[in-house]
Design a protein around this motif. Structure first.
Motif, PDB file in Angstrom:
ATOM      1  N   THR A  40      -3.291 -30.677  22.802  1.00 43.27           N
ATOM      2  CA  THR A  40      -3.499 -30.368  21.387  1.00 43.27           C
ATOM      3  C   THR A  40      -4.932 -30.675  20.970  1.00 43.27           C
ATOM      4  O   THR A  40      -5.459 -31.761  21.229  1.00 43.27           O
ATOM      5  CB  THR A  40      -2.529 -31.175  20.517  1.00 43.27           C
ATOM      6  OG1 THR A  40      -1.189 -30.863  20.907  1.00 43.27           O
ATOM      7  CG2 THR A  40      -2.719 -30.847  19.045  1.00 43.27           C
ATOM      8  N   LEU A  41      -5.555 -29.705  20.320  1.00 39.55           N
ATOM      9  CA  LEU A  41      -6.899 -29.861  19.764  1.00 39.55           C
ATOM     10  C   LEU A  41      -6.883 -29.313  18.347  1.00 39.55           C
ATOM     11  O   LEU A  41      -6.495 -28.172  18.125  1.00 39.55           O
ATOM     12  CB  LEU A  41      -7.935 -29.099  20.597  1.00 39.55           C
ATOM     13  CG  LEU A  41      -9.350 -29.130  20.010  1.00 39.55           C
ATOM     14  CD1 LEU A  41     -10.039 -30.443  20.375  1.00 39.55           C
ATOM     15  CD2 LEU A  41     -10.184 -27.957  20.496  1.00 39.55           C
ATOM     16  N   VAL A  42      -7.294 -30.144  17.393  1.00 37.81           N
ATOM     17  CA  VAL A  42      -7.431 -29.708  16.005  1.00 37.81           C
ATOM     18  C   VAL A  42      -8.918 -29.606  15.710  1.00 37.81           C
ATOM     19  O   VAL A  42      -9.632 -30.610  15.714  1.00 37.81           O
ATOM     20  CB  VAL A  42      -6.747 -30.679  15.031  1.00 37.81           C
ATOM     21  CG1 VAL A  42      -6.897 -30.188  13.595  1.00 37.81           C
ATOM     22  CG2 VAL A  42      -5.269 -30.846  15.384  1.00 37.81           C
ATOM     23  N   ARG A  43      -9.360 -28.390  15.455  1.00 37.63           N
ATOM     24  CA  ARG A  43     -10.784 -28.099  15.248  1.00 37.63           C
ATOM     25  C   ARG A  43     -10.965 -27.441  13.890  1.00 37.63           C
ATOM     26  O   ARG A  43     -10.104 -26.680  13.442  1.00 37.63           O
ATOM     27  CB  ARG A  43     -11.277 -27.174  16.358  1.00 37.63           C
ATOM     28  CG  ARG A  43     -12.650 -26.571  16.126  1.00 37.63           C
ATOM     29  CD  ARG A  43     -12.967 -25.538  17.203  1.00 37.63           C
ATOM     30  NE  ARG A  43     -13.344 -26.175  18.463  1.00 37.63           N
ATOM     31  CZ  ARG A  43     -13.403 -25.532  19.634  1.00 37.63           C
ATOM     32  NH1 ARG A  43     -13.068 -24.247  19.709  1.00 37.63           N
ATOM     33  NH2 ARG A  43     -13.771 -26.171  20.716  1.00 37.63           N
ATOM     34  N   ALA A  44     -12.066 -27.742  13.229  1.00 28.85           N
ATOM     35  CA  ALA A  44     -12.402 -27.080  11.968  1.00 28.85           C
ATOM     36  C   ALA A  44     -13.786 -26.476  12.072  1.00 28.85           C
ATOM     37  O   ALA A  44     -14.666 -26.998  12.767  1.00 28.85           O
ATOM     38  CB  ALA A  44     -12.349 -28.076  10.810  1.00 28.85           C
ATOM     39  N   ASN A  45     -13.980 -25.365  11.381  1.00 26.85           N
ATOM     40  CA  ASN A  45     -15.267 -24.676  11.358  1.00 26.85           C
ATOM     41  C   ASN A  45     -15.680 -24.466   9.908  1.00 26.85           C
ATOM     42  O   ASN A  45     -14.959 -23.816   9.139  1.00 26.85           O
ATOM     43  CB  ASN A  45     -15.164 -23.330  12.079  1.00 26.85           C
ATOM     44  CG  ASN A  45     -16.504 -22.612  12.125  1.00 26.85           C
ATOM     45  OD1 ASN A  45     -17.528 -23.224  12.381  1.00 26.85           O
ATOM     46  ND2 ASN A  45     -16.496 -21.314  11.878  1.00 26.85           N
ATOM     47  N   PHE A  46     -16.830 -25.026   9.533  1.00 27.10           N
ATOM     48  CA  PHE A  46     -17.310 -24.936   8.156  1.00 27.10           C
ATOM     49  C   PHE A  46     -18.808 -24.647   8.145  1.00 27.10           C
ATOM     50  O   PHE A  46     -19.501 -24.830   9.146  1.00 27.10           O
ATOM     51  CB  PHE A  46     -17.041 -26.248   7.408  1.00 27.10           C
ATOM     52  CG  PHE A  46     -15.637 -26.383   6.898  1.00 27.10           C
ATOM     53  CD1 PHE A  46     -15.356 -26.246   5.541  1.00 27.10           C
ATOM     54  CD2 PHE A  46     -14.582 -26.645   7.764  1.00 27.10           C
ATOM     55  CE1 PHE A  46     -14.054 -26.369   5.075  1.00 27.10           C
ATOM     56  CE2 PHE A  46     -13.285 -26.772   7.303  1.00 27.10           C
ATOM     57  CZ  PHE A  46     -13.025 -26.631   5.947  1.00 27.10           C
ATOM     58  N   ILE A  47     -19.281 -24.208   6.994  1.00 29.91           N
ATOM     59  CA  ILE A  47     -20.704 -23.971   6.783  1.00 29.91           C
ATOM     60  C   ILE A  47     -21.114 -24.679   5.508  1.00 29.91           C
ATOM     61  O   ILE A  47     -20.311 -24.815   4.574  1.00 29.91           O
ATOM     62  CB  ILE A  47     -21.010 -22.454   6.708  1.00 29.91           C
ATOM     63  CG1 ILE A  47     -22.528 -22.202   6.703  1.00 29.91           C
ATOM     64  CG2 ILE A  47     -20.343 -21.798   5.500  1.00 29.91           C
ATOM     65  CD1 ILE A  47     -22.901 -20.742   6.901  1.00 29.91           C
ATOM     66  N   ALA A  48     -22.353 -25.161   5.472  1.00 31.13           N
ATOM     67  CA  ALA A  48     -22.872 -25.818   4.279  1.00 31.13           C
ATOM     68  C   ALA A  48     -24.353 -25.502   4.141  1.00 31.13           C
ATOM     69  O   ALA A  48     -25.058 -25.278   5.135  1.00 31.13           O
ATOM     70  CB  ALA A  48     -22.660 -27.329   4.350  1.00 31.13           C
ATOM     71  N   SER A  49     -24.820 -25.472   2.914  1.00 33.09           N
ATOM     72  CA  SER A  49     -26.249 -25.335   2.673  1.00 33.09           C
ATOM     73  C   SER A  49     -26.956 -26.639   3.038  1.00 33.09           C
ATOM     74  O   SER A  49     -26.310 -27.672   3.237  1.00 33.09           O
ATOM     75  CB  SER A  49     -26.501 -24.998   1.196  1.00 33.09           C
ATOM     76  OG  SER A  49     -26.081 -26.077   0.378  1.00 33.09           O
ATOM     77  N   VAL A  50     -28.280 -26.604   3.101  1.00 30.99           N
ATOM     78  CA  VAL A  50     -29.037 -27.810   3.432  1.00 30.99           C
ATOM     79  C   VAL A  50     -28.776 -28.912   2.406  1.00 30.99           C
ATOM     80  O   VAL A  50     -28.736 -30.103   2.754  1.00 30.99           O
ATOM     81  CB  VAL A  50     -30.541 -27.488   3.524  1.00 30.99           C
ATOM     82  CG1 VAL A  50     -31.372 -28.757   3.658  1.00 30.99           C
ATOM     83  CG2 VAL A  50     -30.813 -26.571   4.712  1.00 30.99           C
TER      84      VAL A  50
END
Length: 259
Positions: A40-50
């Motif tokens: 099991t692997l729980v991964r998240a992918n997000f983006i943010a400004s500087v």
């Protein structure tokens, strides 16, 4: 930001001398793959400004660029299930979870279903059963909800999705992960939103965070990538930097939880 490049190079760890700078999709898949996908692997992918915003004018997609979209698609290609909060599904205009032909063929060649399962998290079940998310899905979606959700809404959604209770009054992260694992969906990939990520962090079930830093300043009106649930402040969750990639002035990183 569509004028930005899609070529991606690796900053850390430093690559061998003589290796071409631009990473291929195959090399990116290797970087993001797990050694044993049965675990099991729980991964998240997000983006943010500087300056730390998760959105621009209310949408995370406005911060993205071709390189970020490229990694976004490859992470879906690796996932057994893509988990998204209902607010993000509505706000970002999600459709059916469909991979491209090449990505689907890659999965089939590795004895995996052509498309990942789409799992929508909604305690209130405020979802439209007639939306493309359900009606055009190549795999029957999941709706992860609470036992106290409205019975009429539950019945309507059960016609187009498997509706699963993961808690009495709210969706509990430990129950969510256990229910997905019970279905053999071990590669769990979260795309938002901040409340769902906050719950995963609070429950300490998040194993990896893929974070893209968009070379932009949003100005402070938008939210952070994570929103903490009610309760006392958490102890810091230590992370290890696995790799750091560069495309133009955009940084793409992957961190894993130091257990």
């Amino acid at each position: 930001m569509s004028e930005l490049p899609s070529d991606i190079t690796q900053l850390l760890p430093v690559r061998s001398v003589g290796v071409p700078d631009a990473l291929t999709d195959a090399e990116l898949l290797t970087l993001y793959s797990t050694a044993d996908p049965s675990l099991t692997l729980v991964r998240a992918n997000f983006i943010a400004s500087v300056d730390g915003s998760a959105t621009a004018a209310g949408l995370s997609g406005r911060l993205g660029a071709p390189a970020d979209k490229r990694v976004f698609d490859l992470l879906r290609q690796l996932a057994d299930v893509v988990v998204v909060g209902a607010g993000t599904v509505r706000g970002e205009g999600y459709g059916a979870m469909l991979l491209g032909d090449a990505a689907a063929a890659w999965r089939v060649a590795r004895h995996r279903p052509a498309h990942p399962v789409f799992a929508v998290v909604s305690a209130s079940l405020s979802l439209d059963p007639a939306s493309d998310v359900f009606t055009k899905a190549p795999v029957r979606p999941l709706v992860l909800t609470s036992s106290s959700a409205d019975p009429a809404r539950r019945q309507a959604l059960e016609a187009v999705a498997d509706v699963v209770s993961c808690g009495e009054q709210r969706v509990e992260p430990l129950r969510l992960v256990a229910e997905l694992r019970r279905r053999g969906l071990t590669q769990i990939h979260c795309e938002g939103g901040p409340s769902l990520l906050g719950d995963l962090i609070a429950a300490d079930v998040l194993d990896e965070l893929c974070l893209t830093v968009s070379p932009t300043l949003e100005g402070g009106a938008g939210p952070r990538i994570t929103r903490a649930p009610a309760g006392p402040p958490l102890d810091l969750r230590a992370l290890t930097l696995d790799h750091l990639l560069l495309s133009g002035s955009m940084l793409l990183s992957k961190y894993s939880r130091a257990r």
